[in-house]
Design a protein around this motif. Structure first.
Motif, PDB file in Angstrom:
ATOM      1  N   TYR A  19       0.855  -1.186   0.000  1.00 31.73           N
ATOM      2  CA  TYR A  19       0.000   0.000   0.000  1.00 31.73           C
ATOM      3  C   TYR A  19       0.894   1.241   0.000  1.00 31.73           C
ATOM      4  CZ  TYR A  19      -3.641  -3.370   1.150  1.00 31.73           C
ATOM      5  OH  TYR A  19      -4.503  -4.446   1.124  1.00 31.73           O
ATOM      6  N   ASP A  25      -3.129   3.576  -4.171  1.00 28.40           N
ATOM      7  CA  ASP A  25      -2.764   2.379  -3.418  1.00 28.40           C
ATOM      8  C   ASP A  25      -2.670   2.658  -1.919  1.00 28.40           C
ATOM      9  OD1 ASP A  25      -2.676   0.878  -5.698  1.00 28.40           O
ATOM     10  OD2 ASP A  25      -0.507   1.022  -5.960  1.00 28.40           O
ATOM     11  N   ARG A  28      -6.174   2.424  -0.258  1.00 26.19           N
ATOM     12  CA  ARG A  28      -6.955   1.195  -0.383  1.00 26.19           C
ATOM     13  C   ARG A  28      -7.161   0.525   0.971  1.00 26.19           C
ATOM     14  NH1 ARG A  28      -7.645  -1.247  -5.363  1.00 26.19           N
ATOM     15  NH2 ARG A  28      -6.614  -0.192  -7.117  1.00 26.19           N
TER      16      ARG A  28
END
Length: 586
Positions: A19, A25, A28
């Protein structure tokens, strides 16, 4: 200011993604590949239908955390100290008058890199790094399945007496457990790769020894790992018939029918073309050998093979033009591990060699090999190991690993085995084995001792390379085929590797394993071993850096403290750096 910090990067529990890298990302909550949650699930919450208001406000805990220590600020910090700044330029300021190999800067790989990239070589302050990684169990005997993988960086700019010390390494990251990363190690190396790409183009840094700003670059000189770790780092499959990373698709190997192991023989291929052993098929693998030794593969050819693997293949495609697609991303007389067994004798019979060792007809018995020790010979051998005494801090207490009554040797560390082969086995074998066996094993032991010397001569290495091929041929005439695993075959390439990359002790795993044992001492909380290791390293890193600013003799630091057994009362005391620096006069 000192940049003594680290980053916590969340990772997917299935090693699918980090991440990190992009804003999308980082925000998330689930993995974009396996759809697994980023956060730990509370087993006591009773499921989503029974979540209380307090649990909703509670900050979730990540399921897996990579602890990463940024590289660029640490390299800049090393040039902030006048002492380390001068040491980092040692390789260019101290001449090598006789041309012998004493440091990686004397190796062919270093010199070839300088010729390919003269701009990089023009500034001696540019850094050359060695990446080392290995896994270890942080809990000792309490848990046998947990594995933590530190990734460390060594700076080859340093002089020999400072290069491979624990005080000079940089901890890059701690890859969390409980399982080893395997081929997913590339996923965790992403932050380091990004920084290495930035350092290849260069960053601005301050050199305190010259009081000026300069453009600092860095490159990765080599990697250090054991053979299974090489599988993960490089992607070359080390579990097949083409396991040798030097011979690659030209590896001479076969699968034993009865032993059910991969066998790597045919070392008479490395002998001169007119050598008589090339025509002696009955003493080796049953075939004549007229081929030349394998040619090392160039870097461009390796990249072509990796690109070939990266292409999409159909299910029926299992081989390339040159062979299978390889790229993918101590007990004496142990009945369970001995190579001298019925299956080994059957393999010799199937190969049509060594009729005198074939199994007896209609029987499970087989002739005794010439290298098998009798009980009286084992007692002599073990008493030699039991009574040996080495200098302080040279090796561990080998005598405690020897049980004379049970005729067993157990608990040896890898470095202990190295010391045994270099110094003790040539003595012990003379009294316990026949001359034709002991002479060959002593040749092998002498080869390891000479290849591990502090000073190497290229011409002498070329002679050693020719001699080890003959030694392995002699071993093939004595030991069964099942003995010649990939680890035995790799001995043939040690001389080549030393001529290309320099000394063995700058690239072996003993120093890495010792560092792993030191990292294990940081653990105070068994529930968070990775966090304890990282915090302990950061604390020690801070103390090491601050110690460089204390003058010698005024304050005792880890750089000037007396030896553990200092019995000369300072009369003959001398620091290690002073002794070794005499080998490299300015």
């Amino acid at each position: 200011m000192l940049s003594l910090s680290y980053e916590k990067i969340h990772a997917c529990p299935n090693n699918c993604m980090l991440y990190w890298g992009s804003l999308e990302d980082e925000k998330r909550d689930k993995c974009k590949k396996c759809n697994m949650s980023r956060w730990k699930s509370n087993e006591n919450d009773g499921g989503e239908n029974h979540v209380t208001d307090f649990q909703k406000k509670k900050k979730p805990k990540p399921a897996k955390v990579l602890r990463y220590c940024p590289l660029i600020p640490r390299l800049k910090r090393l040039y902030m100290s006048p002492k380390t700044s001068k040491l980092l330029k040692w390789h260019a300021t101290v001449a090598n008058p006789d041309g012998l190999l004493r440091h990686p800067r004397d190796s062919k790989a270093w010199k070839d890199f300088d010729s390919f990239y003269p701009n990089f070589a023009s500034d001696p302050r540019n850094v050359r790094l060695g990446l080392a990684t290995d896994g270890f169990n942080p809990f000792g005997n309490l848990c046998s399945t947990y594995s933590v993988w530190p990734v460390m960086l060594y700076l080859y700019n340093y002089p020999p007496w400072y290069c491979m010390k624990q005080t000079s390494l940089i901890m890059s990251m701690i890859i969390p457990g409980p399982k080893m990363p395997g081929n997913s190690i590339d996923l965790y190396l992403q932050p380091l790769v990004v920084e290495l790409k930035i350092l290849w183009n260069g960053v601005e840094a301050y050199d305190s020894s010259t009081n000026e700003m300069f453009h600092m670059c860095a490159s990765l000189f080599c990697t250090i790992s054991d053979f299974p770790g090489l599988d993960n780092l490089s992607g070359w499959n080390t579990h097949t018939l083409f396991a040798c990373p030097s011979c690659r698709f030209d590896t001479e190997s076969k699968r034993l029918k009865f032993g059910r192991k991969n066998c790597f023989m045919g070392h008479h291929r490395y002998l001169p073309l007119d050598h008589k052993y090339r025509y002696n098929k009955h003493s080796f693998d049953g075939s004549l050998e007229f081929r030349s030794s394998p040619v090392p593969m160039s870097g461009s050819k390796v990249l072509e093979q990796i690109e070939e693997y990266s292409r999409k293949r159909s299910r029926d495609e299992g081989t390339s033009e040159e062979g299978p697609l390889q790229w993918k991303k101590k007990i004496l007389d142990d009945k369970n591990r001995t190579k001298d067994n019925l299956q080994a004798c059957k393999d010799l019979q199937a190969m049509g060699i060594w009729e005198k060792l074939h199994p007896y007809p209609n029987s499970s018995k087989f002739p005794q090999s010439c290298f098998k020790m009798k009980n009286s010979e084992k007692d002599i051998f073990l008493h030699i190991l039991k009574n040996v005494v080495f200098p302080d801090n040279y090796t561990s207490n080998i005598s405690r690993c020897v049980d004379v009554k049970k005729r067993k040797v157990s608990g040896l560390k890898s470095h202990d085995s190295h010391i045994l082969m270099e110094h003790l086995f040539p003595i012990a074998f003379r009294k316990t084995l026949p001359n034709e066996v002991s002479s060959v094993l002593i040749e092998l032991c002498n080869y390891f001792r000479e290849i591990s010397s502090r000073v190497l001569n290229v011409k002498h290495l070329q002679k050693l390379q020719q001699r080890i091929a003959l030694t392995l041929c002699h071993m093939e005439m004595i030991f069964p085929a099942s003995f010649f695993t990939i680890m035995v075959h790799l001995v043939i390439h040690l001389g080549e590797e030393a001529m290309i990359a320099g000394h063995v002790h700058y690239r072996w795993m003993y120093l890495v394993e010792r560092t792993l044992g030191h990292l294990k001492s940081y653990i105070r909380n068994k529930a968070a071993p990775e966090g304890c290791i990282t915090e302990g390293y950061i604390m020690e890193e801070c103390l090491t850096f601050c110690s460089t600013y204390f003058e010698d003799g005024n304050v005792e630091t880890r750089f000037n403290r007396p030896r553990r057994n200092d019995d000369d009362n300072g009369i003959y005391a001398s620091s290690e750096s002073t002794i070794l620096s005499n080998l490299f006069p300015t």
